[in-house]
Design a protein around this motif. Sequence first.
Motif, short mmCIF file in Angstrom:
data_model
loop_
_atom_site.label_atom_id
_atom_site.label_comp_id
_atom_site.label_asym_id
_atom_site.label_seq_id
_atom_site.Cartn_x
_atom_site.Cartn_y
_atom_site.Cartn_z
N HIS A 33 0.81 -1.22 0.00
CA HIS A 33 0.00 0.00 0.00
C HIS A 33 0.84 1.27 0.00
CE1 HIS A 33 -3.51 -2.52 0.60
NE2 HIS A 33 -2.89 -3.11 1.62
N GLN A 45 -2.38 2.67 7.99
CA GLN A 45 -3.53 1.78 8.13
C GLN A 45 -4.69 2.22 7.23
OE1 GLN A 45 -2.92 -0.84 9.92
NE2 GLN A 45 -4.92 -1.79 9.52
N ARG A 46 -4.86 3.53 7.05
CA ARG A 46 -5.98 4.03 6.24
C ARG A 46 -5.74 3.83 4.75
NH1 ARG A 46 -8.19 9.73 7.53
NH2 ARG A 46 -9.94 8.81 6.40
N ARG A 47 -4.47 3.67 4.35
CA ARG A 47 -4.18 3.49 2.93
C ARG A 47 -4.71 2.15 2.41
NH1 ARG A 47 2.20 5.37 2.93
NH2 ARG A 47 1.86 7.47 3.82
N LYS A 48 -5.05 1.24 3.33
CA LYS A 48 -5.59 -0.06 2.90
C LYS A 48 -7.03 0.05 2.40
CE LYS A 48 -2.69 -2.55 6.22
NZ LYS A 48 -2.68 -3.47 7.39
N ASP A 49 -7.70 1.12 2.82
CA ASP A 49 -9.09 1.34 2.37
C ASP A 49 -9.05 2.15 1.08
OD1 ASP A 49 -11.71 2.12 1.92
OD2 ASP A 49 -12.15 2.47 4.05
N LEU A 50 -9.27 1.49 -0.04
CA LEU A 50 -9.12 2.15 -1.35
C LEU A 50 -10.14 3.26 -1.55
CD1 LEU A 50 -8.29 -0.82 -3.73
CD2 LEU A 50 -6.78 0.55 -2.29
N ASP A 51 -11.32 3.11 -0.98
CA ASP A 51 -12.32 4.17 -1.09
C ASP A 51 -11.86 5.43 -0.36
OD1 ASP A 51 -14.04 2.71 -2.66
OD2 ASP A 51 -15.25 1.98 -0.98
N THR A 52 -11.23 5.23 0.80
CA THR A 52 -10.71 6.37 1.55
C THR A 52 -9.59 7.06 0.78
OG1 THR A 52 -11.28 5.30 3.65
CG2 THR A 52 -9.65 7.07 3.73
N ARG A 110 -9.21 7.04 -2.46
CA ARG A 110 -9.83 7.68 -3.63
C ARG A 110 -10.42 9.05 -3.25
NH1 ARG A 110 -13.02 3.84 -4.56
NH2 ARG A 110 -11.61 2.68 -5.92
#
Length: 536
Positions: free
Chosen positions: A458, A499-506, A508
């Motif tokens: 990520h 940790q937040r980079r794992k959420d692709l929507d976040t 984006r």
Amino acid sequence: MNLALYGYGPEDDREWIVVDCGVSFAGPEMPGVDLVFPDIRFLEEERHALKGIVITHAHEDHYGALLDLWPRLKAPVYATAFTAALLAAKREGEPGAPNIPVQLFKAGDRFKLGPFEIEAINVTHSIPEPVALAIRSPAGTVLHTGDWKIDATPALGEPTDERRLREIGDEGVVAMICDSTNALREGISPSESEVSASLAEIIREAPGRVAVTTFSSNVGRIRSIAEAARDADRQVLLMGRSMRRVVDVATELGYMEGLPPFLGEQDFGYIPPEKAVIILTGSQGEPRAALARLSRDEHPAVSLSKGDMVIFSSRSIPGNEKPIIEIKNALIERGVRVLEDGEKLVHVSGHPRRNEMRQMYDWVRPKISVPAHGETAHLVAHAALAREQGVKEVVAARNGRVIRLWPGPAEIIDEVPVGRLYKDGRLIGTAEEMGILERRRLSFVGHVSVMIHLTAKHALRDDPDIVAIGLPQEDEEGDDMEDILIDAAIGAFESMPPQRRKDLDTVREAVRRAVRFAAYDAWGKKPLVTVFVAGA
């Protein structure tokens, strides 16, 4: 974009008829839209009780939506022979258009539709076979005037039927729904015969070619021009698909009888300038119409030269002034003489001025007046005139309002959903369904596409890819705009906790917001931004 709906019966068992089914045209605020239709969702819900569609005449704003909206209703259509023939000719030019069965009527005819009896009354307008409608039901008679004027010497057809309108007034009229288009203009409209005489004089005295642009549906005007050309020993050439289509229909129905044959664009080179009259489309500044192409000298077969004349035998529809002026300027720049109404009598409206409206009220004497067909200023002026004429009940109708005409006092009792449908290519839908609102935003602020490639851990695999369409290339300091946006995308990603980079929507959404605001800082506008994120 006329469409009126008349109903009779209790709310839970009401039967309906439609009068007219018109179209409007898109302005620059609706990029890419071809045509605008009335939103008929309420009518679709009531189509089980729809007894018929009656067309008063063949102007686009009264019948132009039929081919596209009729498949949603499939009710019987009633029209005059000219309207039906023009509809059939129009259908041939639109692949996939439905074959609408049309039941013909003429002025003087009566026919039944559910609880209604319809009587067609001859009126004068700028097209063959226009009619007003006396709509009778157990509630009484309602007169729907359609488009009309009073002209004792029309170019085609008979004058407005004063005798029959007086008789209907003597019988008693509950309400009149009446044209308001010229309600701000005092006096009486000049006769079409006066325009014919003026055009004949202009054509006779012109030293070179004379091109006359007018509405293709104005068959009486086209005939007057052709007669003037014949009398001046000139030949007439037609330009524009809709012009040829209307003239073909008018010729088949006998409205061009006694005139020499019209020539086509391929004959232009064989006609001496002093012997040529051209009748063509483009009076409203349409960029692809014949006149616009001539003004740009882009037509492959026809051209205008210094000393030729272009006559605008039409009025400017509000909103079309700018493209019309551009065409006039282009013609003048090339030495072409431009002549328009005001300098000489070359056009007259097909709608009644205030004295004609007063005459109609004197003939019909309705208990209720419902001003229709006009902008707000016209409707308000019409309402005041009706009160001056002694009409006790005047109802201010607007789109979607349900008016009770009987029993009891006339008043607005409900509203139904209304709006606009847009034809865009082969598809029809609302502004949201057709993406019109987003398209409008695109035309103002452009679009940025951002592609983010992430590794298995990520992290950014490389710099984001950005494509900016419709944005300036540089900011005011000369920095490359795409570089500014790439830096904003990288900064937004790197500022995110791992940790937040794992959420692709976040990811984006963070990148989208950062790029949009970076553009705003550099440019002062926020473009539409689409972000794509690809993981390993």
